[in-house]
Design an enzyme around this catalytic site. Structure first.
Site, mmCIF file in Angstrom:
data_model
loop_
_atom_site.group_PDB
_atom_site.id
_atom_site.type_symbol
_atom_site.label_atom_id
_atom_site.label_comp_id
_atom_site.label_asym_id
_atom_site.label_seq_id
_atom_site.Cartn_x
_atom_site.Cartn_y
_atom_site.Cartn_z
ATOM 1 C CE LYS A 20 -18.354 3.829 30.686
ATOM 2 N NZ LYS A 20 -17.857 5.124 31.189
ATOM 3 C CB CYS A 25 -15.065 10.355 25.565
ATOM 4 S SG CYS A 25 -15.377 8.665 25.897
HETATM 5 C C1 EPZ Z 1 -20.857 11.122 33.753
HETATM 6 O O1 EPZ Z 1 -19.840 12.013 33.335
HETATM 7 C C2 EPZ Z 1 -20.649 9.848 32.952
HETATM 8 N N1 EPZ Z 1 -19.320 9.329 33.231
HETATM 9 C C3 EPZ Z 1 -20.794 10.141 31.448
HETATM 10 O O2 EPZ Z 1 -20.702 8.888 30.756
HETATM 11 C C4 EPZ Z 1 -22.179 10.729 31.206
HETATM 12 O O3 EPZ Z 1 -22.289 11.078 29.839
HETATM 13 C C5 EPZ Z 1 -22.363 11.993 32.073
HETATM 14 O O4 EPZ Z 1 -22.167 11.644 33.463
HETATM 15 C C6 EPZ Z 1 -23.744 12.594 31.930
HETATM 16 O O5 EPZ Z 1 -24.701 11.658 32.235
HETATM 17 C C7 EPZ Z 1 -19.101 8.656 34.380
HETATM 18 O O6 EPZ Z 1 -19.975 8.488 35.209
HETATM 19 C C8 EPZ Z 1 -17.708 8.146 34.581
HETATM 20 P P1 EPZ Z 1 -21.320 15.537 34.210
HETATM 21 P P2 EPZ Z 1 -19.583 13.396 34.132
HETATM 22 O O7 EPZ Z 1 -20.401 16.016 35.279
HETATM 23 O O8 EPZ Z 1 -19.873 13.237 35.572
HETATM 24 C C9 EPZ Z 1 -20.200 19.740 32.489
HETATM 25 C C10 EPZ Z 1 -19.872 7.371 29.168
HETATM 26 O O9 EPZ Z 1 -19.841 7.285 27.928
HETATM 27 N N2 EPZ Z 1 -19.385 19.822 33.685
HETATM 28 O O10 EPZ Z 1 -22.716 15.198 34.582
HETATM 29 O O11 EPZ Z 1 -18.266 13.908 33.736
HETATM 30 C C11 EPZ Z 1 -19.637 18.711 31.538
HETATM 31 O O12 EPZ Z 1 -18.640 19.290 30.722
HETATM 32 C C12 EPZ Z 1 -19.592 8.696 29.849
HETATM 33 O O13 EPZ Z 1 -20.117 6.396 29.945
HETATM 34 C C13 EPZ Z 1 -18.820 21.051 34.017
HETATM 35 O O14 EPZ Z 1 -19.006 22.034 33.303
HETATM 36 O O15 EPZ Z 1 -20.698 14.286 33.507
HETATM 37 C C14 EPZ Z 1 -20.847 18.311 30.756
HETATM 38 O O16 EPZ Z 1 -21.074 19.293 29.762
HETATM 39 C C15 EPZ Z 1 -19.432 9.812 28.847
HETATM 40 N N3 EPZ Z 1 -18.052 21.131 35.126
HETATM 41 C C16 EPZ Z 1 -21.973 18.376 31.788
HETATM 42 O O17 EPZ Z 1 -21.503 19.232 32.828
HETATM 43 C C17 EPZ Z 1 -17.838 20.036 35.940
HETATM 44 O O18 EPZ Z 1 -17.138 20.152 36.937
HETATM 45 C C18 EPZ Z 1 -22.338 17.029 32.385
HETATM 46 O O19 EPZ Z 1 -21.213 16.552 33.000
HETATM 47 C C19 EPZ Z 1 -18.422 18.799 35.573
HETATM 48 C C20 EPZ Z 1 -19.191 18.727 34.449
#
Ligand code: EPZ
Length: 414
Positions: free
Chosen positions: A21, A115
């Site tokens: 996905k 989510c």
């Molecule tokens: C990706 O989300 C995935 N989604 C998530 O999968 C996955 O859990 C996550 O990466 C971590 O591996 C997709 O690829 C569509 P991050 P993403 O940016 O990119 C914080 C699933 O179930 N953060 O690595 O949004 C954020 O709040 C989903 O398939 C900021 O603070 O994750 C989190 O605490 C759920 N500022 C952490 O970093 C930002 O601008 C990791 O987020 C971006 C993120």
């Protein structure tokens, strides 16, 4: 929609996972950069992918699906504003920003959805795009991005954010510049996106783990790409097999993408054998362990809740540290209703003591992965379990009920 499950049926046979996905969503966004057709094989038939294709179509593409093959035509439109309703439906929509900025020099993003796993800020995206010469302003519930200057030199991400890394890559792959990105995320889905873009003519190279070098090219050509198997779906079935496998084979993915979870399973005493593009697991008597989620190659946050269920059946006390998201432990309350011994210590920490028998209850899916975990809990619980709000599971798992029924589970969709 709900799933109704009669528990404690052994699982025997093979489940083949679908395409990832979190790779497919990004390749759909990348397709608006490609002159001509983008053909994606092994594209999962799940709600998030369908919504991503609807967004692409609303901003000028034409997508056609035949089974697991999706064809997306060249996007000739000058639309740079993302549609509100669809963008609010999934976090993944945020990765249209990089391609739209590359094509039009501007992009408008309604506040992204996703989510209920905690705050989903976009600070990392704004930061890295700012360092690449893009100005971001927020007005009301929209973000406005505009290219102010050419990107160049070496820039560093604030944190190894998966989608922020992907937005930066897709912003930079077309153009007349060379940029070294540092502190990038290393998830395998990012490398699959890079492989697809390079097949289309891009010049993107991961140099030493967290650094990615990009030399802009004039344009990207038609591409035909097969998406890697979904390691998170595979990890979900591996937990099912460790609880009920008699035995259960999970195929269609690269076990190397789950090296850390597999290392942990072996440490806990789980029976898991590696095969070519597959693993075979059996119901196992397992010891407790500690789970700390981290960016790849650490333990993936998306498998924290399925493994939390597994820990309720392991001997001893198991601490959980969810370091990535700040609201991804709610599922433990549902497991407690079924008889699990869990203790929430903070938004990031919890403790599970096992083994405890689970009894079927009427429970709810709080987020995509927690919903899948509720189904797994129903599979091992005594009696009947009703998993409510189960449509959220269809966002990320193709035909979860049919796959489980085919290997012996009693699960019906209502
Ligand atoms: C990706 O989300 C995935 N989604 C998530 O999968 C996955 O859990 C996550 O990466 C971590 O591996 C997709 O690829 C569509 P991050 P993403 O940016 O990119 C914080 C699933 O179930 N953060 O690595 O949004 C954020 O709040 C989903 O398939 C900021 O603070 O994750 C989190 O605490 C759920 N500022 C952490 O970093 C930002 O601008 C990791 O987020 C971006 C993120």
């Amino acid at each position: 929609m709900k799933f109704i499950i009669e528990g404690q049926k052994p699982l025997r046979g093979e489940i083949k996972v679908n395409g990832a996905k979190n790779a497919a969503l990004k390749m759909i966004a990348a397709s608006i950069l490609i002159e001509g057709k983008t053909i994606l094989h092994n594209t999962p038939q799940i709600v998030d992918v369908e919504n991503m294709l609807k967004i692409a179509d609303k901003i000028g593409s034409e997508s056609v699906r035949r089974g697991d093959v999706v064809e997306i035509s060249q996007n000739k439109s000058d639309i740079f504003k993302l549609p509100e309703a669809l963008t609010g439906a999934l976090r993944g929509a945020i990765v249209f920003i990089g391609p739209l900025l590359s094509k039009h020099g501007k992009a408008v993003l309604p506040v992204p959805g996703g989510c209920a796993i905690g705050r989903r800020p976009i600070t990392d995206h704004i930061d890295i795009l700012g360092k690449l010469g893009v100005r971001a302003t927020k007005e009301g519930d929209k973000y406005y991005f505009e290219k102010i200057r050419e990107p160049h030199g070496t820039v560093q991400l604030l944190a190894p954010s998966v989608t922020a890394t992907e937005n930066a890559i897709m912003y930079l792959c077309v153009g007349q510049h060379e940029v070294l990105l540092r502190n990038c995320a290393q998830e395998p889905e990012i490398d699959d996106l890079i492989a697809m873009l390079n097949d289309a003519g891009a010049k993107i190279r991961r140099v030493g783990g967290k650094n990615i070098n990009i030399i802009g090219v004039p344009k990207l050509n038609p591409v035909d790409h097969t998406i890697i198997g979904d390691r998170v779906e595979a990890g979900t079935w591996i937990v099912a097999g460790l609880l009920l496998g008699n035995p259960l084979k999970i195929s269609g993915f690269n076990p190397e993408h789950l090296a850390e979870p597999i290392r942990l399973i072996r440490k806990m005493g789980g029976i898991i054998d590696l095969e070519q593009n597959a693993v075979r697991v059996k119901k196992s008597t397992m010891r407790s362990t500690q789970i700390t989620t981290q960016a790849y190659p650490g333990f993936p946050t998306d498998l924290q809740s399925p493994f939390g269920l597994l820990l309720t059946q392991c001997n001893g006390r198991s601490p959980i540290n969810e370091t990535i998201f700040n609201d991804r432990l709610k599922y433990l309350d549902e497991l407690k209703l079924m008889g699990a011994r869990t203790k929430n210590i903070s938004v990031h920490k919890a403790e599970i003591t096992g083994p405890t028998p689970l009894v079927g209850k009427h429970i709810h899916s709080t987020d995509l992965r927690a919903g899948a975990t509720m189904v797994l809990a129903g599979l091992i619980a005594e009696g009947k379990t009703i998993v409510d709000n189960a449509q959220i599971i269809d966002r990320g798992y193709q035909e979860m009920d049919n796959k489980l029924s085919a290997v012996g589970a009693s699960i019906v969709r209502k």
